[in-house]
Enzyme design. Structure first.
Site, PDB file in Angstrom:
ATOM      1  N   HIS A  60       0.821  -1.224   0.000  1.00 43.53           N
ATOM      2  CA  HIS A  60       0.000   0.000   0.000  1.00 43.53           C
ATOM      3  C   HIS A  60       0.849   1.267   0.000  1.00 43.53           C
ATOM      4  O   HIS A  60       0.354   2.332  -0.328  1.00 43.53           O
ATOM      5  CB  HIS A  60      -0.919   0.010   1.232  1.00 43.53           C
ATOM      6  CG  HIS A  60      -1.999  -1.032   1.155  1.00 43.53           C
ATOM      7  ND1 HIS A  60      -3.317  -0.738   0.883  1.00 43.53           N
ATOM      8  CD2 HIS A  60      -1.948  -2.377   1.283  1.00 43.53           C
ATOM      9  CE1 HIS A  60      -4.028  -1.841   0.865  1.00 43.53           C
ATOM     10  NE2 HIS A  60      -3.222  -2.856   1.108  1.00 43.53           N
ATOM     11  N   ASP A  72       3.324   9.672  -0.457  1.00 42.85           N
ATOM     12  CA  ASP A  72       2.166   8.880  -0.026  1.00 42.85           C
ATOM     13  C   ASP A  72       1.925   7.792  -1.065  1.00 42.85           C
ATOM     14  O   ASP A  72       1.987   8.077  -2.261  1.00 42.85           O
ATOM     15  CB  ASP A  72       0.927   9.794   0.065  1.00 42.85           C
ATOM     16  CG  ASP A  72      -0.050   9.342   1.136  1.00 42.85           C
ATOM     17  OD1 ASP A  72      -0.084   8.130   1.412  1.00 42.85           O
ATOM     18  OD2 ASP A  72      -0.763  10.195   1.688  1.00 42.85           O
TER      19      ASP A  72
END
Ligand code: ADP
Ligand code: F6P
Length: 479
Positions: A162, A370
């Site tokens: 992720h 991110d």
């Protein structure tokens, strides 16, 4: 022992800390992209979710959540410190996020990480039915794919990262890099948020493991490991429906009233994490106030920063710095009853988050790095009336998809200030065009599309594996 044909293995189980007296158990929806994403796709299935229940010591058996089964993994206090706070969040997390904070290498943490990964692998091996698909999630469990392969050679193994996977020169800093890379390549399919990550892994596998292959497949240990980008998403329909609920609309009206009817509202919603760029954002906002480019009488900022990893030193330091800075900015620029920034260091339920999204004229999502950033997508989903501006960091995975956002390099303070002003001053027609394009993209690429794409690729990998010799020959020719 009940077994499932789909087993998901993730660090956390997303359940409420309090199991009710009747044994009922509710989704906690803990803040964090992974829990948000998996919640949407696993609810209502008969999969088993293997994960840590959030407590210390023995893990009591947990009731199912509807049809979804939970298999808790216990962690001791020492393991929590060495595995989760230590190796996962003080070594890997900063390193994988461009080393925006200095990673710490501690040999004791590594041993604990390996021990805990083995425990997760054993739990998954126990609950997987013959030939099942076992889908391992994220950097906490990077050794688990290979461990499962040793325990259960019959199952199909997926791994999804992720967070960003760093460029080779950063990954090479890891003292245990060979084990970490080999552990992940124990999977049949390794998925990332962005193509670049698959490229980084292919390069590393060639350099460090002598493996051959390309960005979509690597030949390692006599097997073909497929790799690829599968950008994670949100439950768009759920967020749209939520943000249209009367309660949410009322809350949004109330918020607008409380913040100042005529004021433009800038909103940020993050876990309190140094990767999220909160300090850079505060500096930009404060300089705009200082320069007189914005005034507290017509602009207000709301910064939601949900507590995260609170015992980790770098997170504690960040919290102190942010709170000092918010105090300074309010002290210098606020007026009685009219602060420049509302700072909320607390979790919110989904409906209240949706109300905040509905209230924000400008959503400011400016992480330094991110993997994806689901908050950006949630904001877009909540703006069904095609209003609102999204300011989005180029360094969020979401930037590759949300190209109609006001994109910005958050390290460039002048650029950030200018982009905030551009977003504040944009015309309704420009905002509508941008929002419509972004909404069309996320509607088509929602969380269900993500799960379908990943799981069908995994399934396809399984079918290919049964024809392995031919496949390997084809790849070997190409490599
Ligand atoms: P990360 O996974 O790094 O936390 P994401 O933006 O991908 O970042 O995901 C954050 C998730 O956590 C989103 O689904 C968001 O709605 C949720 N979230 C963020 N802040 C809060 C909060 N204060 N209360 C509840 N949920 C939150
Ligand atoms: O998105 C990355 C991630 O580490 C997820 O795995 C997790 O859900 C989220 O951030 C929140 O982190 P934590 O589980 O440490 O609270």
């Amino acid at each position: 022992m009940r077994q499932s044909s789909l087993v998901v293995v993730a660090n956390r189980l997303p359940l409420d800390d309090n199991v009710a007296p009747d044994g009922a158990c509710e989704w906690r929806r803990s803040p964090g992209g992974l829990a948000s994403a998996l919640h949407a796709i696993l609810e209502g299935t008969t999969a088993t979710w293997v994960g840590w229940g959030g407590g210390i010591g023995a893990a009591p058996p947990l009731p199912d959540i509807g049809t979804l089964r939970l298999r808790p993994v216990a962690l001791s206090e020492d393991e929590l410190r060495g595995y989760y706070e230590g190796f996962a969040n003080t070594t890997l997390w900063p390193l994988y996020h461009d080393a925006v904070e200095q990673p710490v290498f501690d040999r004791g943490w590594w041993e604990t990480y390996r021990t805990v990964n083995r425990r997760f692998a054993e739990a998954a091996a126990e609950v997987a039915e013959p030939g099942a698909a076992v889908w391992v999630q994220d950097y906490h469990l990077q050794l688990v794919p290979q461990m499962i392969r040793e325990l259960r050679p019959d199952v199909l193994i997926g791994f999804f990262m992720h967070v960003p996977f760093p460029p080779p020169e950063l990954f090479m800093q890891l003292p245990r890099r060979l084990e970490l890379l080999g552990g992940m390549l124990g999977a049949d399919l390794v998925g990332f948020q962005r193509e670049q990550a698959a490229h980084n892994v292919a390069q590393l596998a060639g350099k460090m493991l002598g493996a051959r292959g390309a960005d979509d497949a690597i030949i390692y240990d006599g097997r073909v490991v497929r790799t690829g980008a599968f950008p994670v998403s949100i439950d768009v329909t759920e967020m749209e429906a939520l943000s249209a609920r009367p309660y949410v609309l009322n809350q949004a009206r109330q918020l607008k009233h409380d913040l100042g009817q005529h004021k433009k509202v800038l909103l940020s919603v993050d876990r309190l994490d140094y990767t999220k760029g909160i300090e850079h954002r505060l500096t930009a906002y404060s300089e705009l106030l200082r320069d007189g480019r914005i005034k507290v009488r017509d602009t207000v900022m709301v910064q939601v920063a949900v507590p995260s990893r609170e015992r980790v030193e770098s997170y504690r330091g960040l919290k102190d710095r942010i709170e000092r800075e918010v105090g300074r900015i309010n002290g210098e620029y606020g007026r009685v009853g009219e602060p420049a920034i509302h700072y909320l260091n607390q979790p919110f339920d989904r409906a209240d988050l949706a109300a905040l999204y509905r209230t924000a004229d400008v959503m400011v999502v400016t992480p330094l790095r991110d993997g994806m950033n689901l908050v950006a997508k949630e904001y877009v989903a909540a703006r069904a009336d095609d209003t609102g501006a999204l300011v989005l960091s180029e360094f969020a995975g979401a930037a590759a998809e949300l190209q109609d956002a006001f994109q910005v390099n958050p390290h460039d303070l002048d650029g950030l200030k200018k982009t905030l002003l551009d977003a504040l001053d944009a015309t309704p027609a420009d905002l509508r065009r941008r929002m419509q394009a972004m909404r069309a993209h996320i509607t088509e690429n929602d969380i269900h599309a993500w799960a379908r794409a990943y799981l069908s690729a995994l399934d396809h990998t399984g079918q290919l594996a049964r024809r392995l010799p031919r496949q390997r020959a084809v790849l070997a020719d190409r490599a």
